[in-house]
Design an enzyme around this catalytic site. Structure first.
Site, mmCIF file in Angstrom:
data_model
loop_
_atom_site.group_PDB
_atom_site.id
_atom_site.type_symbol
_atom_site.label_atom_id
_atom_site.label_comp_id
_atom_site.label_asym_id
_atom_site.label_seq_id
_atom_site.Cartn_x
_atom_site.Cartn_y
_atom_site.Cartn_z
ATOM 1 N N HIS A 267 49.592 43.115 36.329
ATOM 2 C CA HIS A 267 49.410 42.054 37.352
ATOM 3 C C HIS A 267 50.101 42.522 38.633
ATOM 4 C CE1 HIS A 267 48.654 38.197 38.981
ATOM 5 N NE2 HIS A 267 49.486 37.441 38.297
ATOM 6 N N HIS A 306 39.376 44.804 37.599
ATOM 7 C CA HIS A 306 39.847 43.435 37.821
ATOM 8 C C HIS A 306 39.110 42.529 36.861
ATOM 9 C CE1 HIS A 306 40.918 39.738 39.913
ATOM 10 N NE2 HIS A 306 41.870 40.436 40.470
ATOM 11 N N ASP A 362 45.733 46.238 44.775
ATOM 12 C CA ASP A 362 46.949 47.030 44.612
ATOM 13 C C ASP A 362 46.760 48.519 44.844
ATOM 14 O OD1 ASP A 362 48.779 45.039 44.051
ATOM 15 O OD2 ASP A 362 48.003 44.824 42.018
HETATM 16 N N1 ACO Z 1 41.234 52.444 34.153
HETATM 17 C C1 ACO Z 1 40.451 52.894 33.146
HETATM 18 N N2 ACO Z 1 39.708 52.095 32.373
HETATM 19 C C2 ACO Z 1 39.760 50.784 32.612
HETATM 20 C C3 ACO Z 1 40.550 50.239 33.650
HETATM 21 C C4 ACO Z 1 41.304 51.125 34.431
HETATM 22 N N3 ACO Z 1 42.067 50.678 35.439
HETATM 23 N N4 ACO Z 1 40.417 48.910 33.668
HETATM 24 C C5 ACO Z 1 39.559 48.622 32.673
HETATM 25 N N5 ACO Z 1 39.163 49.750 32.041
HETATM 26 C C6 ACO Z 1 38.188 49.855 30.952
HETATM 27 C C7 ACO Z 1 38.793 49.429 29.637
HETATM 28 O O1 ACO Z 1 39.359 50.520 28.950
HETATM 29 C C8 ACO Z 1 37.592 48.844 28.922
HETATM 30 O O2 ACO Z 1 36.810 49.938 28.456
HETATM 31 P P1 ACO Z 1 36.025 49.808 27.033
HETATM 32 O O3 ACO Z 1 34.999 48.733 27.285
HETATM 33 O O4 ACO Z 1 35.480 51.148 26.799
HETATM 34 O O5 ACO Z 1 37.067 49.389 26.040
HETATM 35 C C9 ACO Z 1 36.788 48.195 30.044
HETATM 36 O O6 ACO Z 1 37.153 48.932 31.236
HETATM 37 C C10 ACO Z 1 37.120 46.724 30.256
HETATM 38 O O7 ACO Z 1 38.530 46.618 30.403
HETATM 39 P P2 ACO Z 1 39.390 45.356 29.982
HETATM 40 O O8 ACO Z 1 40.797 45.785 29.741
HETATM 41 O O9 ACO Z 1 38.673 44.617 28.886
HETATM 42 O O10 ACO Z 1 39.283 44.485 31.287
HETATM 43 P P3 ACO Z 1 40.213 43.260 31.648
HETATM 44 O O11 ACO Z 1 39.397 42.345 32.457
HETATM 45 O O12 ACO Z 1 40.848 42.718 30.409
HETATM 46 O O13 ACO Z 1 41.383 43.925 32.501
HETATM 47 C C11 ACO Z 1 42.727 44.650 34.271
HETATM 48 C C12 ACO Z 1 41.532 43.781 33.860
HETATM 49 C C13 ACO Z 1 43.963 44.251 33.465
HETATM 50 C C14 ACO Z 1 43.038 44.422 35.754
HETATM 51 C C15 ACO Z 1 42.368 46.143 34.012
HETATM 52 O O14 ACO Z 1 41.241 46.507 34.762
HETATM 53 C C16 ACO Z 1 43.542 47.077 34.295
HETATM 54 O O15 ACO Z 1 44.390 47.291 33.419
HETATM 55 N N6 ACO Z 1 43.617 47.669 35.532
HETATM 56 C C17 ACO Z 1 44.725 48.499 35.869
HETATM 57 C C18 ACO Z 1 45.930 47.649 36.242
HETATM 58 C C19 ACO Z 1 45.747 46.964 37.581
HETATM 59 O O16 ACO Z 1 45.328 47.589 38.560
HETATM 60 N N7 ACO Z 1 46.114 45.684 37.625
HETATM 61 C C20 ACO Z 1 46.026 44.885 38.838
HETATM 62 C C21 ACO Z 1 45.006 43.818 38.717
HETATM 63 S S1 ACO Z 1 44.804 42.999 40.209
HETATM 64 C C22 ACO Z 1 46.150 41.973 40.319
HETATM 65 O O17 ACO Z 1 46.737 41.500 39.405
HETATM 66 C C23 ACO Z 1 46.557 41.741 41.640
#
Ligand code: ACO
Length: 428
Positions: A267, A306, A362
């Site tokens: 987050h 996201h 971010d």
């Molecule tokens: N890098 C690589 N792969 C990713 C990423 C990433 N940043 N984000 C998602 N994925 C992949 C997952 O591995 C998953 O792949 P799969 O279907 O093969 O298993 C798919 O994309 C879906 O990912 P989820 O984790 O189910 O997506 P969710 O909606 O739960 O997560 C989140 C969203 C937490 C923001 C995620 O994209 C992430 O961890 N990003 C990196 C951290 C980040 O930048 N956070 C800031 C968010 S914005 C904020 O809070 C201001």
């Protein structure tokens, strides 16, 4: 076309008609769907509330597919261009843009609340050396409930408003205290001649007793970043605000919960994690290898993806422009080249395209913060200060909503059936 949903329960053959309102059904209506009178009734299983509207809100609108973000109906692009954080905070809290005199009155009220109670600084002396800034911020908000015990009377309108103004006014000062104590520097009191953002910069970077004028481009850039971060509907920390608030705890305790939720790397801690990731990559030539590792599941590309945006985060677009203006003053952040190469490759790589992973707010904000001289552990704090506006508005909206009850989800129990206690001597 009737606004109803017909459900046939194949276990019993019974048919149910549920009303649809705002594209939702009431989950509690499902409870009527039972196999027999002993059955608890049907529930939904939605561990991260990914498809559950937990409230009705008038504050922020997001269309994640189209990359739209609006506060109280106003597009984020227009607010970032023309508004200031303090005006945006008024808009978010009151629902309408202020008149000139309303804005002046609000600014004055918040400025009058910049100074936390004198005893609070003692708390900072008790932390270990180099404490984590978000931990300090959460602790200082929680401790304010002991200085303002009247804040427990959350349904007294004037009292609630006073506490909300205190939170908005104190937030930058608490952040500055955390920053300066960590560096063993004396704190700088708020300056009556400076606005919300320039005063914050002065409390962080000024030498005590010496005049300090922040660079107007940097000050405006931080103001824009504050506007972009002011609210984002039902994200993890805002949900924490509503959930903790639903127990009718005082505002400061609730704030500590929201700050804690924001501190995680998924987050508000993501901007910090982006910088660590860029430093680890180290050189633009190492980007393809890093992307390969991400695709192999050995870590995430931080600042990408996201829960809601499945296209370019509109805030990331504005931040990219702001970054250019900041770098003209500070010189280019050497990690920028790596970030741009990561983005270039990711945006055309099948793995990211298929999963609709784009840069989020971010991805570039940390680079700006670093160029402006902020240490990485302050990055989530810089997210928390403006988000205070959204947290407050969402908390108040929730408290005054007749639909609100204490948050108490259900579970699907998958543990052991009843079994008898075994005395220690008889356990194998
Ligand atoms: N890098 C690589 N792969 C990713 C990423 C990433 N940043 N984000 C998602 N994925 C992949 C997952 O591995 C998953 O792949 P799969 O279907 O093969 O298993 C798919 O994309 C879906 O990912 P989820 O984790 O189910 O997506 P969710 O909606 O739960 O997560 C989140 C969203 C937490 C923001 C995620 O994209 C992430 O961890 N990003 C990196 C951290 C980040 O930048 N956070 C800031 C968010 S914005 C904020 O809070 C201001």
């Amino acid at each position: 076309m009737p606004d109803t949903l017909t459900i046939i329960d194949n276990r019993t053959g019974k048919r149910y008609e549920l009303p649809i309102e705002h594209g939702t059904i009431r989950a509690s209506e499902l409870r009527a769907i039972k196999t027999d009178s002993d059955d608890f009734g049907l529930m939904t299983y939605d561990p991260a509330l990914m498809n559950t509207a937990a409230c009705k809100s008038r504050i922020t609108y997001i269309d994640g597919d189209k990359g739209i973000l609006r506060y109280r109906g106003y597009p984020i692009e227009q607010l970032a261009e023309a508004s200031s954080f303090i005006e945006t905070a008024y808009l978010i809290l009151h629902g309408e843009l202020p008149s000139a005199s309303q804005l002046a009155g609000f600014t004055q009220t918040i400025e009058a609340q910049r100074m936390p109670p004198p005893g609070l600084e003692q708390l900072f002396r008790g932390f270990p050396n180099e404490p984590y800034a978000m931990g300090v911020l959460a602790a200082s908000f929680a401790s304010l409930s002991t200085f303002y015990p009247e804040s427990r009377r959350i349904f007294e309108d004037w009292n609630r408003t006073l506490q909300m103004h205190r939170v908005l006014g104190h937030a930058p000062t608490l952040a500055a205290y955390a920053y300066r104590h960590r560096r063993h520097q004396p704190t700088v009191p708020p300056s009556p001649s400076l606005g919300y953002v320039p005063n914050f910069l002065a409390m962080l970077f000024a030498e005590p007793g010496k005049p300090y004028t922040p660079h107007p481009v940097l000050s405006r850039a931080l103001d824009i970043l504050f506007v972009l971060h002011a609210d984002h509907e039902q994200n993890c920390s805002t949900f924490a605000m509503r959930a903790v608030g639903s127990s009718h705890a005082d505002l400061f305790t609730v704030m500590a919960g929201a700050v804690s939720a924001l501190s995680g790397p998924l987050h508000g801690g993501a901007n910090e994690a982006v910088l660590r990731m860029l430093a680890e990559i180290g050189h633009v030539n190492h980007v393809p290898e890093f992307i390969k590792r991400v695709k192999a599941g050995e870590g995430r590309l931080m600042g990408f993806g996201h829960r809601v945006y499945k296209s370019y985060d509109p805030r990331a677009k504005i931040i990219k422009r702001t970054a250019d203006e900041v770098f003209e003053v500070t010189g280019k952040n050497p990690l920028l080249e790596i970030a741009m190469e990561l983005e270039r490759i990711a945006l055309q790589d099948d793995y990211f395209v298929k999963r609709r992973l784009y840069p989020n707010v971010d991805f570039y904000s940390g680079l700006i913060y670093q160029a402006m001289g902020f240490p990485t552990d302050m990055f989530p704090v810089l997210f928390a200060i403006p988000r205070v506006a959204g947290w407050l508005a969402q908390w108040e909206e929730s408290l005054l909503d007749p639909d609100t009850k204490i948050t108490r989800p259900r579970q699907v129990y998958i543990g052991s059936d009843q079994r008898d206690y075994v005395p220690m001597a008889k356990r194998s």
